[in-house]
Scaffold this motif. Structure first.
Motif: not given
Length: 182
Positions: A109-110, A117-118, A170-172, A177-178
């Motif tokens: 998130r950081e 990007v939210s 977490g995977w989602d 993020g990737l």
């Protein structure tokens, strides 16, 4: 800056050393008080956000501190339940899944915030949080009522349920993020 919602958030952080003291060498009475503190912290978590929105007092400090307070509370309780062996054996794996995900998603998130990007919280993540909070509360309460073994079983069931949902969510979040990493 020192609005009621922010003070409630700060109180959750300040309450955690008290939680540690209560669970350091706990007797049933210590677990009972720790459970009361856990419930109180949960109530303040609800009301800090509610009051901030209702009073139009949403602040940058509150937006920053609220998720930190949540993670400090979850990490503190998990570590102390591991210390007291309320979480032991294979259930340690479930606790570690939760802790690793909390740290990884915070970092993600950081990183994404710098890119503007939210990552909105999914409905599944809300269920994860519910199972997580119920599990930790039940495991604390089980120490206060050791003759009621079913409470510990509920806590462990919810802990494993939270760990499963934690892995999925977490995977989602990681997949989202990737897409923003080069």
């Amino acid at each position: 800056m020192l609005t009621l919602p922010n003070l409630l958030t700060l109180s959750r952080i300040v309450a955690m050393p008290v939680m540690v003291l209560l669970l350091w060498h706990p007797r049933p009475w210590d677990y009972a008080v720790a459970f009361g503190l856990y419930v109180l912290v949960g109530i303040t978590d609800y009301f800090d956000g509610y009051l901030a929105r209702a009073q139009g007092a949403v602040s940058r400090l509150g937006i920053f501190l609220d998720p930190i307070a949540d993670k400090i509370m979850v990490a503190t309780v998990i570590v102390m339940l591991l210390f007291t062996r309320a979480i032991d054996g294979p259930a340690v794996i479930a606790a570690l899944i939760i802790l690793v995900r909390e740290i990884a998603v915070s970092g993600l998130r950081e990183f994404l915030a710098e890119l503007r990007v939210s990552m909105p919280v999914s409905q599944l993540a809300k269920w994860k949080t519910t199972f997580q909070l119920v599990s930790l509360g039940a495991l604390i309460l089980a120490g206060a009522l050791p003759e009621q073994a079913w409470i510990s079983w509920v806590g462990l069931f919810c802990l494993w349920s939270a760990a499963g949902l934690t892995a999925v969510t977490g995977w989602d979040y990681l997949r989202v993020g990737l897409k923003h990493m080069d």
